[in-house]
Structures are given as C-alpha cells and as structure tokens.
Scaffold this motif. Structure first.
Motif, PDB file in Angstrom:
ATOM      1  N   GLU A  57      11.645  10.683   1.589  1.00 15.65           N
ATOM      2  CA  GLU A  57      11.215   9.300   1.424  1.00 15.65           C
ATOM      3  C   GLU A  57      10.645   8.833   2.768  1.00 15.65           C
ATOM      4  O   GLU A  57      11.000   9.372   3.826  1.00 15.65           O
ATOM      5  N   PHE A  58       9.760   7.827   2.751  1.00 18.07           N
ATOM      6  CA  PHE A  58       9.258   7.263   4.003  1.00 18.07           C
ATOM      7  C   PHE A  58      10.440   6.706   4.798  1.00 18.07           C
ATOM      8  O   PHE A  58      11.285   6.025   4.252  1.00 18.07           O
ATOM      9  N   TYR A  62      11.017  11.000   7.989  1.00 18.01           N
ATOM     10  CA  TYR A  62       9.610  11.190   7.644  1.00 18.01           C
ATOM     11  C   TYR A  62       8.762  11.543   8.858  1.00 18.01           C
ATOM     12  O   TYR A  62       8.815  10.865   9.875  1.00 18.01           O
ATOM     13  N   GLY A  85      -0.149  13.284   6.569  1.00 15.77           N
ATOM     14  CA  GLY A  85       0.298  11.936   6.899  1.00 15.77           C
ATOM     15  C   GLY A  85       0.217  11.552   8.358  1.00 15.77           C
ATOM     16  O   GLY A  85       0.691  10.482   8.742  1.00 15.77           O
ATOM     17  N   ASP A 116       0.538   9.363   3.212  1.00 16.14           N
ATOM     18  CA  ASP A 116       0.912  10.775   3.365  1.00 16.14           C
ATOM     19  C   ASP A 116      -0.255  11.718   3.054  1.00 16.14           C
ATOM     20  O   ASP A 116      -0.170  12.920   3.306  1.00 16.14           O
ATOM     21  N   TYR A 148      -0.544   0.022   7.242  1.00 17.17           N
ATOM     22  CA  TYR A 148      -0.294   1.467   7.261  1.00 17.17           C
ATOM     23  C   TYR A 148      -0.195   1.977   8.708  1.00 17.17           C
ATOM     24  O   TYR A 148       0.676   2.763   9.033  1.00 17.17           O
ATOM     25  N   LEU A 152       3.215   3.407  10.352  1.00 14.61           N
ATOM     26  CA  LEU A 152       3.253   4.808  10.799  1.00 14.61           C
ATOM     27  C   LEU A 152       3.750   4.901  12.239  1.00 14.61           C
ATOM     28  O   LEU A 152       4.570   5.762  12.566  1.00 14.61           O
ATOM     29  N   MET A 155       7.485   4.408  12.181  1.00 12.36           N
ATOM     30  CA  MET A 155       8.247   5.520  11.610  1.00 12.36           C
ATOM     31  C   MET A 155       8.169   6.776  12.476  1.00 12.36           C
ATOM     32  O   MET A 155       9.145   7.496  12.627  1.00 12.36           O
TER      33      MET A 155
END
Ligand SMILES: [Zn+2]
Length: 320
Positions: A57-58, A62, A85, A116, A148, A152, A155
């Motif tokens: 999962e994000f 990830y 991704g 991704d 996005y 990113l 994450m």
C-alpha cells in the motif's frame, strides 16, 4: 577517492586541461552515483519484458515499485510500458533495457495517471522519446501533479529525487499503431473504467496484452473512475484475442477470463451492496463499512482498498 598525482599540475598553461580532467572525474563520479542496478525483469514472450511490482500500500514501506512495468523490443526501436513510481525505479528499468539492447527507446507509454505507473518517466527524458497516453491523461496529470509530487517526496524522502510529472507529447483517442520495426503495438484508449483515461497496449507479434490497471490480479482492484463503465470494459477485454495478459498488478496470465470474472464479481457486489444499503435507508457509515465484505477472501490489501472504493462510489450511487 584521491586524485592520481599525474593529474595534479602546477603550470598555469595546463590549468585548462587540469580543470577538464577534474570535471570529467566529477561527472564520472556523479554518473556512478545515479546509475541504478538493473530492475529484475522476466521475458514473458519473445521481446516482451515485465517487472512485477510488490503488493504494497502507499506509505507502507512504499518505494515506488508496486506496479507491473516493462518494455517491448522491436527490430528498430523499444517501447516502455509504464515507467514505475519514481525516477529511481525508471532508471533501474532503463538499466534493464540497456543490458539487453542499445536500440533507441522511442516510446514511453503510460497506461494511466496513477503515481506508481508514471514517475519513472523522468528517467527516460534523456532518450527524447514520444511520451504517449490517453487523450485525457494530460489533464489528469496536470490536476494531480502538485499533490502527487509532494506526496511522493513525503513517502520516499531522498529516494524521490528527480521524480516529476512528465506530460504526454502525443495522445490517443480511439486507437493508435506504433511500429517498433517488424513489430506493431496497438494502443487503445478506453471509456471511463478504472480511471477516465485507461490505455491498453497489444503486441501483435506475440498477442500479449498490457492491461494497465484495467486488470488487477491478487491485489484488490481500486476504483478511481467509473465502476459501471469498468464492468462493460471488462467484457470487452475478455473478448480480445490475447495469448497472455500483463495486469497492472499481479502475475502475468495466459487466460485472463477467470481473473476478469473475479474482478467483475467484486465490482458488481460492491455496487449492489451499496445500492441495497442506500435503498434501505441505512446510515452511510454502516453501508460503507459492510459493502462487499463477502468478497474479501483472496484479495491482498482488501480492507484499505475496498473502503476507499466504497467511499468513492457511495455518493455516485446515492444520487443515481
Ligand atoms: Zn491505477
């Protein structure tokens, strides 16, 4: 790294040469730092290579490597189908290509906007390919770019370096044929389904179909477009003459019909459960929490993905 003595010069006339060498060294070191280990890929049919992403999962460890991505090698050119991704994943995919062929990478095809599948595009800009997507992909990318890119970075941290949205330079409405040299790829733009801009790629030579996220295997299917439209698109996919299908997530299969039927059943049960709860006047939270629970077996990441799907679909079905 120490600089060899032979490179250290004192005479002013040699300064220019010395500086060039130091620059060359700096660039070499930089190149070493940014060149990635090749991504593991499998040749699922002659000239068709796939890297299978993990079912994560994000946010859950990830690293931008959860989708199926890959490439097709023709006699004159190469096409990438989804780039991964992050720029780092795209670079590793590019290394996997360069291990096998020095032909030009002429096309980078994105099956849809989800992060991704697209953030590796940046790694291919050096090849000046045509970036290709559905005619509605540019708008989807523009609308999500800011969120996005910041998500990113949050994450992935440093591993997001160089990742950015790269818009299509060419779009598809209906169908488009690309020729890689004695090898034709048929691109088809679909009506709203998983997203409102899904694109499939069919390699005529091996009858291999890249479905993007129109097909999930093992990983719970996520809906970000039109669930009812997706049911119809799945019927059309099942009728295509494919010898094998490469789903957006999960293993490559020879016959996609059982997987399509399984996915279709999930989407249909989700719609039916939500409609039934809404018609019975149950509280929204209860309807959403209980929807499609009978379908949970056999799907990875079901809880998270199903809840997101139910929350997205509920308001659409409430007003139909
Ligand atoms: Zn997707």
């Amino acid at each position: 790294m120490s600089v060899p003595r032979s490179l250290i010069c004192s005479a002013p006339v040699r300064l220019c040469c010395c500086r060039s060498l130091l620059l060359w060294l700096a660039f070499s070191l930089l190149a070493l730092r940014v060149s990635a280990a090749p991504l593991p890929v499998t040749e699922v049919a002659p000239g068709v290579f796939v890297h299978q992403g993990e079912h994560l999962e994000f946010g859950d460890g990830y690293q931008g490597d959860i989708a199926n991505i890959g490439f097709v090698i023709g006699e004159q050119a190469i096409a990438v189908i989804d780039s991964g991704g992050s720029r780092a994943v795209g670079s590793a995919l590019r290394e996997a290509i360069r291990e096998r062929s020095s032909l030009p990478i002429r096309y980078v095809i994105n099956t849809h906007v989800h992060s991704d599948h697209i953030f590796g595009n940046a790694a291919f800009q050096q090849d000046s390919p045509h970036f290709i997507g559905h005619e509605r992909l540019p708008n989807a990318m523009r609308a999500r770019a800011e969120d996005y890119e910041s998500n990113l970075r949050r994450m992935l941290g440093d591993a997001a370096a160089g990742s950015r949205i790269v818009l299509p330079t060419r779009t598809v409405a209906g169908e488009l044929v690309l020729d890689l040299g004695n090898r034709r790829l048929l691109l088809r733009a679909w009506s709203p389904a998983h997203t409102d801009h899904d694109l499939t790629v069919f390699d005529e030579k091996t009858a291999t179909l890249w479905t993007g996220d129109l097909l999930f295997i093992d990983r719970a299917p996520s809906i970000d477009g039109d669930a009812r439209g997706w049911l119809k698109v799945m019927d059309a996919l099942a009728a295509l003459p494919a010898a094998r299908s490469i789903p957006g997530h999960g293993p490559v299969v020879a016959d996609s019909k059982p997987a399509l039927a399984r996915q279709q059943r999930y989407v249909q049960v989700l719609i039916d459960d939500l409609r039934r709860g809404i018609a019975a006047g149950q509280p929204m939270q209860q309807v959403i929490a209980s929807a499609a629970q009978s379908e949970r077996a056999g799907w990875q990441l079901f809880e998270t993905v199903n809840l997101r799907n139910a929350e997205l679909l509920y308001p659409q079905l409430e007003w139909e």
